[in-house]
Design a protein around this motif. Structure first.
Motif, PDB file in Angstrom:
ATOM      1  N   THR A  70     178.496 -10.759  77.362  1.00 27.28           N
ATOM      2  CA  THR A  70     178.238  -9.507  76.343  1.00 27.28           C
ATOM      3  C   THR A  70     177.656  -9.217  74.926  1.00 27.28           C
ATOM      4  N   THR A  71     177.882 -10.712  74.833  1.00 22.69           N
ATOM      5  CA  THR A  71     177.138 -10.357  73.009  1.00 22.69           C
ATOM      6  C   THR A  71     175.698 -10.717  73.832  1.00 22.69           C
ATOM      7  N   ALA A  72     175.088 -11.284  74.710  1.00 23.65           N
ATOM      8  CA  ALA A  72     174.119 -10.904  74.685  1.00 23.65           C
ATOM      9  C   ALA A  72     172.912 -10.312  74.899  1.00 23.65           C
ATOM     10  N   LEU A  73     173.918  -9.340  75.619  1.00 30.40           N
ATOM     11  CA  LEU A  73     173.824  -8.592  76.131  1.00 30.40           C
ATOM     12  C   LEU A  73     173.571  -6.752  75.218  1.00 30.40           C
ATOM     13  N   SER A  74     174.304  -7.045  74.782  1.00 36.06           N
ATOM     14  CA  SER A  74     174.937  -5.972  72.911  1.00 36.06           C
ATOM     15  C   SER A  74     173.592  -6.666  71.912  1.00 36.06           C
ATOM     16  N   LEU A  75     173.360  -7.891  71.800  1.00 32.95           N
ATOM     17  CA  LEU A  75     171.953  -7.686  71.372  1.00 32.95           C
ATOM     18  C   LEU A  75     171.176  -7.390  71.687  1.00 32.95           C
TER      19      LEU A  75
ATOM     20  N   TRP B 226     170.939   1.816  79.612  1.00 32.12           N
ATOM     21  CA  TRP B 226     170.675   0.601  80.481  1.00 32.12           C
ATOM     22  C   TRP B 226     171.559  -1.225  80.396  1.00 32.12           C
ATOM     23  N   LEU B 227     171.499  -1.584  79.042  1.00 27.26           N
ATOM     24  CA  LEU B 227     171.246  -2.613  78.629  1.00 27.26           C
ATOM     25  C   LEU B 227     173.040  -2.715  78.739  1.00 27.26           C
ATOM     26  N   TRP B 228     173.364  -1.760  77.532  1.00 20.84           N
ATOM     27  CA  TRP B 228     174.412  -0.734  76.874  1.00 20.84           C
ATOM     28  C   TRP B 228     175.746  -0.318  78.480  1.00 20.84           C
ATOM     29  N   ILE B 229     175.446   0.443  78.824  1.00 19.01           N
ATOM     30  CA  ILE B 229     175.742   0.150  80.378  1.00 19.01           C
ATOM     31  C   ILE B 229     176.547  -0.757  80.472  1.00 19.01           C
ATOM     32  N   ALA B 230     175.438  -1.953  80.902  1.00 16.35           N
ATOM     33  CA  ALA B 230     175.517  -3.017  82.027  1.00 16.35           C
ATOM     34  C   ALA B 230     176.705  -3.288  80.770  1.00 16.35           C
ATOM     35  N   ALA B 231     176.500  -3.956  79.629  1.00 16.78           N
ATOM     36  CA  ALA B 231     177.170  -4.403  79.112  1.00 16.78           C
ATOM     37  C   ALA B 231     179.172  -4.104  78.651  1.00 16.78           C
TER      38      ALA B 231
ATOM     39  N   LEU C  86     187.228  -6.631  80.637  1.00 13.79           N
ATOM     40  CA  LEU C  86     187.076  -8.400  79.706  1.00 13.79           C
ATOM     41  C   LEU C  86     188.132  -7.571  78.648  1.00 13.79           C
ATOM     42  N   TYR C  87     188.448  -6.320  77.961  1.00 14.70           N
ATOM     43  CA  TYR C  87     189.053  -6.302  77.103  1.00 14.70           C
ATOM     44  C   TYR C  87     190.686  -5.724  77.349  1.00 14.70           C
ATOM     45  N   ALA C  88     190.397  -5.636  78.512  1.00 14.93           N
ATOM     46  CA  ALA C  88     192.240  -5.043  78.778  1.00 14.93           C
ATOM     47  C   ALA C  88     192.551  -6.163  79.920  1.00 14.93           C
ATOM     48  N   HIS C  89     191.726  -7.276  80.141  1.00 14.63           N
ATOM     49  CA  HIS C  89     192.063  -8.551  79.926  1.00 14.63           C
ATOM     50  C   HIS C  89     193.121  -9.746  79.097  1.00 14.63           C
ATOM     51  N   LYS C  90     192.234  -8.855  77.844  1.00  8.63           N
ATOM     52  CA  LYS C  90     192.665  -9.490  76.910  1.00  8.63           C
ATOM     53  C   LYS C  90     194.052  -8.709  75.697  1.00  8.63           C
ATOM     54  N   ASP C  91     194.700  -7.928  77.066  1.00  7.45           N
ATOM     55  CA  ASP C  91     195.259  -6.663  76.185  1.00  7.45           C
ATOM     56  C   ASP C  91     195.097  -5.504  75.236  1.00  7.45           C
ATOM     57  N   LEU C  92     193.232  -5.405  74.998  1.00  6.00           N
ATOM     58  CA  LEU C  92     193.551  -4.988  74.156  1.00  6.00           C
ATOM     59  C   LEU C  92     193.065  -3.023  74.768  1.00  6.00           C
ATOM     60  N   TYR C  93     193.954  -2.493  75.556  1.00  5.53           N
ATOM     61  CA  TYR C  93     194.111  -1.407  76.114  1.00  5.53           C
ATOM     62  C   TYR C  93     193.238  -0.038  75.705  1.00  5.53           C
ATOM     63  N   LEU C  94     193.553  -0.182  74.369  1.00  5.46           N
ATOM     64  CA  LEU C  94     193.122   1.182  73.639  1.00  5.46           C
ATOM     65  C   LEU C  94     191.082   0.855  73.482  1.00  5.46           C
ATOM     66  N   THR C  95     190.667   0.153  73.864  1.00  6.21           N
ATOM     67  CA  THR C  95     189.515  -0.735  72.829  1.00  6.21           C
ATOM     68  C   THR C  95     188.411  -0.482  74.918  1.00  6.21           C
ATOM     69  N   SER C  96     190.160  -0.637  75.946  1.00  2.00           N
ATOM     70  CA  SER C  96     189.156  -0.760  76.593  1.00  2.00           C
ATOM     71  C   SER C  96     188.790   0.884  77.020  1.00  2.00           C
ATOM     72  N   ILE C  97     189.852   1.497  77.101  1.00  3.16           N
ATOM     73  CA  ILE C  97     189.740   2.597  77.277  1.00  3.16           C
ATOM     74  C   ILE C  97     188.483   3.328  76.039  1.00  3.16           C
ATOM     75  N   LEU C  98     188.572   2.858  74.478  1.00  2.00           N
ATOM     76  CA  LEU C  98     187.109   2.824  74.521  1.00  2.00           C
ATOM     77  C   LEU C  98     186.336   3.053  75.012  1.00  2.00           C
ATOM     78  N   TYR C  99     186.009   2.138  75.458  1.00  2.00           N
ATOM     79  CA  TYR C  99     184.301   1.482  76.263  1.00  2.00           C
ATOM     80  C   TYR C  99     184.152   2.339  77.239  1.00  2.00           C
ATOM     81  N   VAL C 100     185.498   3.302  78.158  1.00  2.00           N
ATOM     82  CA  VAL C 100     185.294   3.609  79.164  1.00  2.00           C
ATOM     83  C   VAL C 100     184.435   5.051  78.748  1.00  2.00           C
ATOM     84  N   GLY C 101     184.948   5.373  77.604  1.00  2.00           N
ATOM     85  CA  GLY C 101     184.198   6.733  76.707  1.00  2.00           C
ATOM     86  C   GLY C 101     182.428   6.194  76.129  1.00  2.00           C
TER      87      GLY C 101
END
Length: 217
Positions: free
Chosen positions: A142-147, A162-167, A174-189
């Motif tokens: 995800t770091t590589a794709l984001s850069l 398209w690169l952002w969509i893939a990331a 990944l964020y849901a796995h780390k219990d960052l649920y609000l951030t995970s929802i943010l990335y759906v947005g």
């Protein structure tokens, strides 16, 4: 007042989502991140300072969550934001004050893919052996794709979306796995806003003649 005294309130729980405390840092990261992507989709220059604020919030958030590559990535994002801010206002060439949307050339794709693959490999090994990360490969990819995507955004390359969509497709679980649920929802947005941004930039690109460089690509 020390820096720790200033940062401590930001790390305190504000609300609870799915039985998990959500800090001010995550809430502010949520709001500034959503606003930034919306502004990018509209090609609004204010996305850059808003994005820098978002990066600062995420440095705190990801360090707490043990996503060290993502935390370090925010520092790189800040540097790229300064570059992108300048490029959007000065990169249009003679007689133009704005940078137009263009397609990524074959040459750019070649070195972007090579750099992305090498970056993923090096970061995976580094995170696996030098940190306590439990998700070294996914943090690295995800770091590589984001850069790669941020470079394209700085240069207004259409395919950066398209690169952002893939990331984002990887970031959400990944964020849901780390219990960052609000951030995970943010990335759906974010994913939704990326689709909108792709549509808007495609419309802008389709509304002007292709440059010689684009024809050659």
């Amino acid at each position: 007042m020390s820096l720790a005294d200033f940062l401590d309130p930001l790390q305190q729980p504000l609300v609870t989502v799915l039985d998990t405390p959500v800090s001010w840092t995550e809430v502010l990261g949520f709001g500034s991140g959503a606003l930034c992507v919306w502004l990018v989709a509209r090609q609004h220059l204010a996305n850059w300072p808003i994005g820098i604020a978002n990066n600062l919030f995420f440095i705190l958030l990801f360090t707490q969550a043990g996503l060290y590559a993502d935390a370090g990535l925010q520092v790189v994002f800040i540097a790229l934001a300064v570059y992108g801010w300048w490029t959007w206002t000065h990169g249009g060439g003679p007689g133009s004050s704005t940078l137009p949307v263009r397609r990524t050339t074959r040459t750019e794709w070649g070195w972007l893919l090579a750099a992305g693959a090498m970056g993923t490999l090096v970061l995976t090994l580094l995170l696996d052996h030098q940190t306590s990360s439990t998700v070294p490969f996914w943090d690295a990819v995800t770091t590589a794709l984001s850069l790669m995507a941020t470079y394209g955004q700085c240069r207004k390359r259409l395919e950066s979306w398209w690169l952002w969509i893939a990331a984002d497709v990887v970031y959400i679980p990944l964020y849901a796995h780390k219990d960052l649920y609000l951030t995970s929802i943010l990335y759906v947005g974010f994913l939704t806003l990326c689709v909108i941004g792709l549509r808007n930039w495609s419309r802008d690109l389709g509304g002007r003649p292709a440059t010689p460089l684009e024809v050659a690509a």
